[in-house]
Design an enzyme around this catalytic site. Structure first.
Site, short mmCIF file in Angstrom:
data_model
loop_
_atom_site.label_atom_id
_atom_site.label_comp_id
_atom_site.label_asym_id
_atom_site.label_seq_id
_atom_site.Cartn_x
_atom_site.Cartn_y
_atom_site.Cartn_z
N GLU A 238 0.81 -1.12 0.00
CA GLU A 238 0.20 0.21 0.22
C GLU A 238 0.85 1.28 -0.05
O GLU A 238 2.33 1.14 0.53
CB GLU A 238 -0.72 -0.20 0.96
CG GLU A 238 -1.62 1.40 1.50
CD GLU A 238 -2.71 0.98 2.43
OE1 GLU A 238 -2.41 -0.14 3.05
OE2 GLU A 238 -3.44 1.84 2.42
N ASN B 177 -6.14 1.96 3.10
CA ASN B 177 -7.05 2.96 3.45
C ASN B 177 -6.83 4.12 1.80
O ASN B 177 -7.47 4.56 1.30
CB ASN B 177 -6.52 3.51 4.54
CG ASN B 177 -7.02 2.57 5.58
OD1 ASN B 177 -7.97 2.11 5.24
ND2 ASN B 177 -6.48 2.50 6.96
N TYR C 33 -6.98 -8.00 12.05
CA TYR C 33 -5.51 -8.28 12.89
C TYR C 33 -5.07 -8.20 14.63
O TYR C 33 -6.81 -7.33 14.64
CB TYR C 33 -5.25 -6.58 12.59
CG TYR C 33 -4.57 -5.87 10.93
CD1 TYR C 33 -3.06 -5.94 10.54
CD2 TYR C 33 -5.75 -5.61 10.10
CE1 TYR C 33 -3.37 -5.48 9.29
CE2 TYR C 33 -5.70 -5.10 9.41
CZ TYR C 33 -4.10 -5.34 8.69
OH TYR C 33 -3.94 -4.88 7.38
N ASN D 105 -12.54 -0.69 -0.26
CA ASN D 105 -11.82 -0.88 1.04
C ASN D 105 -12.68 -0.95 2.23
O ASN D 105 -12.31 0.85 2.70
CB ASN D 105 -10.20 -0.51 0.96
CG ASN D 105 -8.95 -1.12 1.93
OD1 ASN D 105 -8.85 -2.29 2.34
ND2 ASN D 105 -9.78 -0.25 3.44
N GLU D 106 -12.59 -1.45 2.86
CA GLU D 106 -12.95 -1.34 4.51
C GLU D 106 -14.10 -0.11 3.97
O GLU D 106 -13.61 0.59 5.35
CB GLU D 106 -11.77 -0.94 5.41
CG GLU D 106 -11.08 -2.52 5.31
CD GLU D 106 -9.76 -2.11 6.80
OE1 GLU D 106 -9.72 -1.20 7.32
OE2 GLU D 106 -9.08 -2.85 7.10
N GLN E 184 1.94 -5.99 5.45
CA GLN E 184 2.36 -5.63 3.56
C GLN E 184 3.82 -6.41 3.99
O GLN E 184 4.11 -6.91 4.89
CB GLN E 184 1.90 -4.39 4.10
CG GLN E 184 0.66 -3.84 4.18
CD GLN E 184 0.25 -2.38 3.60
OE1 GLN E 184 1.82 -1.42 3.18
NE2 GLN E 184 -0.65 -1.77 4.04
N GLU F 284 -6.50 -9.35 3.84
CA GLU F 284 -5.74 -7.90 4.85
C GLU F 284 -4.97 -9.24 6.14
O GLU F 284 -6.16 -9.08 6.25
CB GLU F 284 -5.88 -6.98 5.59
CG GLU F 284 -6.22 -6.45 4.44
CD GLU F 284 -6.27 -4.13 4.66
OE1 GLU F 284 -5.84 -3.91 5.43
OE2 GLU F 284 -6.05 -3.97 3.45
#
Ligand code: AHR
Length: 492
Positions: free
Chosen positions: A25, A70, A237, A170-171, A330, A283
């Site tokens: 990212e 993000n 996460y 994304n999210e 990442q 992720e």
């Protein structure tokens, strides 16, 4: 004595190698100063850091997600094509940075080619339009005599990139996301994006934006997007300074996979959907120390974190029928196995299980029976917000078992979460025998807190051979370790 029992007939399914995927990212030093460092003596003439590329290769990532995260919700991909010196420098609102746009679509595609990995693009559903998303598909995949396909050609890329995987935002549920939406509004918008993107290239596969796999958002999105998507994404996460909480928290991925599979089964049944829908765990990682609001987002990992990462991978293997894609978030610097400076790099602790698994796990997953001591989190002091369902008890040894299609070799991945004690186990095989020279790889260090840096490599891999024959052998898994065992099998 613990027991690990393997039966070549008890096959769970095939391990999809895309679970060894990665994610990069535009965040901190992941792209700029990580994989791309123009003018550095360590980079090639195009700006790709060659030492990073060499370190990434052994991770054998079949798929690489980009550009966010993000970041993507404010990213206009058209800013990142054409002559670099003409590209606009923009304010970047997701991570409060500046974006030079010197690394864009064509640079990413070239990187994927160099690495031998498939691109997975996530489109901007924050400030982006569906027209922009469809144009991106055309720029990458178009073969006709049309504007965006011709622009790609004009910029020197004659053939299509044939990008197969596309994420629908994304999210989009999070207040931190530019253009966050309610689940219902997301479904409405994503359906329209999906339509024009698939009409631009019917060969593409779409990923709907999920949350943690078990939330109301996931239910609404799975039901609403089932006719349009091939994958539902999940993000997780975990992490804690408390060792046991840290290594056991990844088990939440099991709830994510069980629940989302049920939601998918229900939606497909109710709506009579024939095409498969799988989970893209796009992720995942240990991440709890550094947040960009508090300074530089550069997480440093210890041995305990390496065990947590290995536990995630074991879970992906055991749930191989549900999860077909997973992307470690990442690859470089931010929350990553590789850490660079302008003069070089070092491998973080989590690099070692990632490499060992990618190099050694075989294509068929077996349903191993494990009998060992357990641990529960009742009474553990941890900042991690435990719910009753996450307290355990959990096996101290976490195991994934694989074999090749012909059943001539078994590869076991075993995480011993006990921070102080080695665990001795009998490894047993039903209806066949072990036979010959086996190899073990152990990720080990002095303590759960052992870490790596430019100066010290406290966590590494120790490799050795041993003979295994007959129906069983004994093995002592060192305290706080990840072990991969490759053992030949002789069929009766
Ligand atoms: O990977 C870091 C960030 O974590 C990503 O940008 C976002 O999708 C997630 O919240």
């Amino acid at each position: 004595m613990a027991k690990i029992k393997v039966d070549l007939d008890r096959r769970i399914g095939e391990l999809d190698r895309r679970v060894f995927g990665g994610f990069i990212e535009h965040l901190g030093r992941c792209i700029y100063g990580g994989i791309f460092d123009e003018g550095s003596p360590l980079s090639d003439e195009r700006g790709y850091r060659e030492d990073v590329l060499e370190a990434l290769r052994p991770l054998r990532m079949p798929i690489l997600r980009w550009p966010g995260g993000n970041f993507v919700s404010g990213y206009h991909w058209t800013d990142g094509i054409g002559p670099r010196e003409k590209r606009p420098r923009r304010m970047e609102l997701a991570w409060h940075a500046e974006e030079s746009n010197r690394f864009g679509t064509d640079e990413f595609m070239e990187y994927c080619r160099l690495l031998g990995t498939e691109p997975y693009l996530c489109v901007n559903m924050g400030t982006g339009t569906m027209d922009e998303a469809a144009a991106w598909v055309e720029y990458c995949n178009g073969t006709g005599d049309t504007y965006w396909a011709n622009l790609r050609r004009a910029y020197g890329h004659e053939g299509p990139y044939s990008v197969k995987y596309w994420g629908l935002g994304n999210e989009m549920y999070g207040p931190w996301q530019i253009g966050a939406l309610s689940a219902e509004d997301y479904v409405k918008k994503a359906r329209e994006f999906a339509k024009v993107m698939k009409w631009t290239d019917p060969e593409i596969e779409l990923v709907g934006c999920g949350l943690n796999g078990w939330s109301e958002w996931d239910r609404v999105v799975i039901e609403g997007l089932a006719p349009f998507v091939d994958y539902h994404s999940v993000h997780l996460y975990t992490g804690s300074d408390d060792h046991w909480s840290n290594v056991l928290a990844p088990h939440q991925a099991e709830r994510a996979l069980k629940t989302s599979q049920t939601l998918i089964d229900r939606a497909r049944y109710e709506q009579g959907i024939e095409h498969p829908i799988h989970i893209a765990y796009d992720e995942w990682n240990v991440w709890f120390r550094e947040r960009s609001e508090e300074g530089v987002l550069e997480e440093r990992y210890n041995l305990s974190d390496a065990l947590a990462v290995a536990t995630y991978l074991n879970i992906f293997a055991r749930y191989c029928n549900t999860v077909r894609i997973a992307n470690l978030a990442q690859m470089v610097n931010v929350i990553a196995p590789i850490f660079t400076s302008k003069d070089g790099l070092f491998l973080q602790t989590i690099y070692h299980p990632l490499r060992l698994y990618a190099e050694n796990l075989r294509e068929v997953v077996l349903d191993a029976h494990v009998d060992c001591e357990t641990h529960d989190l009742e009474g553990e002091t941890s900042p991690w917000p435990h719910r009753v369902a996450d307290l355990g008890p959990f096996d101290v040894l976490d195991v994934a078992a694989t074999c090749d299609a012909a059943g001539t070799e078994i590869v076991l991945a075993v995480v011993n979460r006990d921070p102080e004690n080695g665990v001795s186990a009998t490894v047993q095989l039903a209806d066949a025998g072990f036979g010959g020279h086996a190899t073990s790889y152990e990720v080990v260090g002095e303590s759960p807190k052992a870490t790596n840096s430019f100066k010290d490599q406290e966590v590494g891999v120790s490799e050795r051979g041993f003979e295994a024959s007959g129906k069983s052998f004994e093995y002592t898994f060192p305290a706080c370790s990840v072990t991969v065992l490759r053992v030949p099998v002789i069929q009766p």
